[in-house]
Design an enzyme around this catalytic site. Structure first.
Site, short mmCIF file in Angstrom:
data_model
loop_
_atom_site.label_atom_id
_atom_site.label_comp_id
_atom_site.label_asym_id
_atom_site.label_seq_id
_atom_site.Cartn_x
_atom_site.Cartn_y
_atom_site.Cartn_z
N ASP A 88 -7.29 -17.01 12.47
CA ASP A 88 -6.45 -18.20 12.36
C ASP A 88 -6.76 -19.16 13.51
OD1 ASP A 88 -5.17 -17.19 14.56
OD2 ASP A 88 -3.28 -16.78 13.56
N SER A 89 -6.18 -20.33 13.46
CA SER A 89 -6.58 -21.39 14.38
C SER A 89 -5.87 -21.35 15.72
CB SER A 89 -6.31 -22.75 13.75
OG SER A 89 -4.92 -22.96 13.59
N GLY A 90 -4.73 -20.68 15.79
CA GLY A 90 -3.87 -20.79 16.95
C GLY A 90 -2.77 -21.82 16.75
N GLY A 91 -2.87 -22.59 15.66
CA GLY A 91 -1.87 -23.61 15.40
C GLY A 91 -0.50 -23.05 15.12
N PHE A 92 -0.43 -21.88 14.51
CA PHE A 92 0.89 -21.29 14.23
C PHE A 92 1.65 -21.00 15.51
CE2 PHE A 92 3.72 -17.63 13.44
CZ PHE A 92 4.51 -18.18 12.45
N ASP A 142 -4.19 -26.80 13.27
CA ASP A 142 -3.11 -27.51 12.59
C ASP A 142 -1.83 -27.33 13.38
OD1 ASP A 142 -2.79 -24.77 12.06
OD2 ASP A 142 -1.63 -25.20 10.26
N GLN A 189 -0.35 -28.84 5.39
CA GLN A 189 1.01 -28.76 5.91
C GLN A 189 1.88 -29.79 5.19
OE1 GLN A 189 2.36 -26.57 7.87
NE2 GLN A 189 0.59 -25.52 8.77
N GLY A 216 2.48 -23.17 6.78
CA GLY A 216 3.83 -23.64 7.02
C GLY A 216 4.83 -23.23 5.97
N ASP A 266 -2.24 -12.94 3.50
CA ASP A 266 -2.14 -12.00 4.62
C ASP A 266 -0.68 -11.89 5.00
OD1 ASP A 266 -1.60 -13.25 7.65
OD2 ASP A 266 -2.22 -14.74 6.17
N HIS A 334 -0.62 4.04 3.85
CA HIS A 334 -0.03 3.94 2.51
C HIS A 334 0.34 2.49 2.17
CE1 HIS A 334 2.57 4.60 -0.95
NE2 HIS A 334 3.44 3.80 -0.35
#
Length: 371
Positions: A88-92, A142, A189, A216, A266, A334
């Site tokens: 991921d970008s790090g934007g989250f 983002d 977004q 988002g 994911d 599992h």
């Protein structure tokens, strides 16, 4: 790079080609934030049928740093994983660590949650970090807005995000990563606003990203609103490119989003709930801490085949009660397998042409409980 093999309504059966193997879609991707899927070895992950996992750009760049990982030949060699990796970008983290960051036109300035050191993430730096990691799929920088978000703030955020993503894409092209089979995805977004999300998707579609993500969502809004947001975005994105819904969701939600035309997912839920003694079954979730499982000789779910199938619910409950690490490992194996198998079943029914009726019945059964 991406080929649609079959359709059933809006649901798509596809093949995504990466530098570390072909990925059949719809696909669920286990989360390995810090270069590890918690409590599982790479061999165990592969044994579930997973062919692609996630890493986290922000966290890996803080520790051990992308340069350190690059010195080992990239993230695949560093962690001993031969399949594909999406980062991921790090934007989250601009959303989840909102008290530790400042956002400007240039990028995002963080205070490290580890030691307070300043970290500045620009679109160009974001791409370079993921290049160091050797990511098969790199996500553009983002900004994820909270729910609810004032409309004016959302408009400003989306406009800035699109400018960031154009800069990210330009760097991707300058580095000529596409020729090496390394992919980059843009991220849509727009919060809970239909016109903003649709406009964002249309504007990003003008940039020749190999794939697109819907970001988002599931940040506090009710499920019907979350599904609406996915629908708005998916209907505007290019038909011939993969669509990845980030950070979701429950098994029924995955099937509902596949029906809307989403291809990739994911979520930390399988391993996070495993650490709380929860197993997924075809009739919903069960908590192994419950005393009724003390003498239960059955496997976690007789319809799910994994290494964990060889152990009784009673034994796994004993491990959980005794705080033995193996309990968490068996439940994680599992649960990941449960999600992977669900995607395998979805692909089969898309190919058969009965996805809608099968999915509806599967969700009804899952929600029925019965344990």
């Amino acid at each position: 790079m991406f080929e649609i093999k079959s359709r059933n309504g809006q649901a798509r059966l596809g093949l995504l080609k990466t530098a570390h193997g072909n990925i059949e879609t719809p696909v669920f991707m286990p989360v390995g934030t810090q270069a590890t899927v918690k409590s599982m070895t790479p061999e165990q992950i592969s044994g579930t049928g997973a062919r692609i996992i996630l890493g986290n750009t922000y966290h890996l760049n803080l520790r051990p740093t992308s340069e350190a990982i690059a010195s080992f030949g990239g993230l695949h060699k560093f962690m001993g994983w031969s399949g594909a990796i999406l980062t991921d970008s790090g934007g989250f983290q601009a959303f989840s660590l909102s008290n530790l960051r400042k956002i400007s036109e240039e990028g995002i300035e963080f205070r490290s949650h580890l030691d307070g050191a300043k970290v500045f993430l620009t679109p160009e730096r974001c791409l370079q970090i993921q290049k160091n990691l050797g990511s098969d799929i790199s996500m553009a920088l983002d900004e994820c807005v909270p729910y609810p978000c004032p409309r004016s703030d959302c408009v400003k955020s989306v406009d800035r995000t699109i400018r960031w993503e154009k800069r990210f894409f330009d760097e991707y092209e300058r580095e000529d990563m596409r020729s090496r089979g390394l992919l980059a995805f843009g991220i849509v977004q727009g919060g809970c606003y239909e016109d903003i999300r649709r406009n964002c998707a249309r504007r990003l579609s003008e940039i020749d990203f190999p794939g697109f993500a819907i970001g988002g969502v599931s940040v506090g809004e009710p499920e019907p609103e979350m599904l609406e947001q996915v629908d708005w975005c998916a209907s505007e994105l290019p038909d011939g490119k993969p669509r990845y819904v980030m950070g979701v969701g429950t098994p029924p939600q995955l099937l509902k989003m596949i029906a809307l035309g989403a291809d990739m997912f994911d979520c930390v839920m399988p391993t996070r709930l495993a650490r709380h003694a929860v197993a997924f079954t075809c009739r919903g979730e069960i908590n192994l801490k419950n005393s009724k499982f003390k003498f239960d000789e059955n496997p976690l779910d007789s319809e799910v085949s994994s290494y964990s199938s060889g152990f009784s619910r009673a034994y796994i409950r004993h491990l959980v009660s005794a705080n033995e690490i193996l309990g968490c490992t068996l439940l994680s194996i599992h649960n990941i397998r449960f999600f992977i198998q669900l995607m395998e079943d979805a692909r089969r029914h898309i190919a058969l042409g009965d996805f809608e009726s099968w999915s509806s019945g599967w969700i009804d059964r899952y929600n029925s409980g019965g344990e």
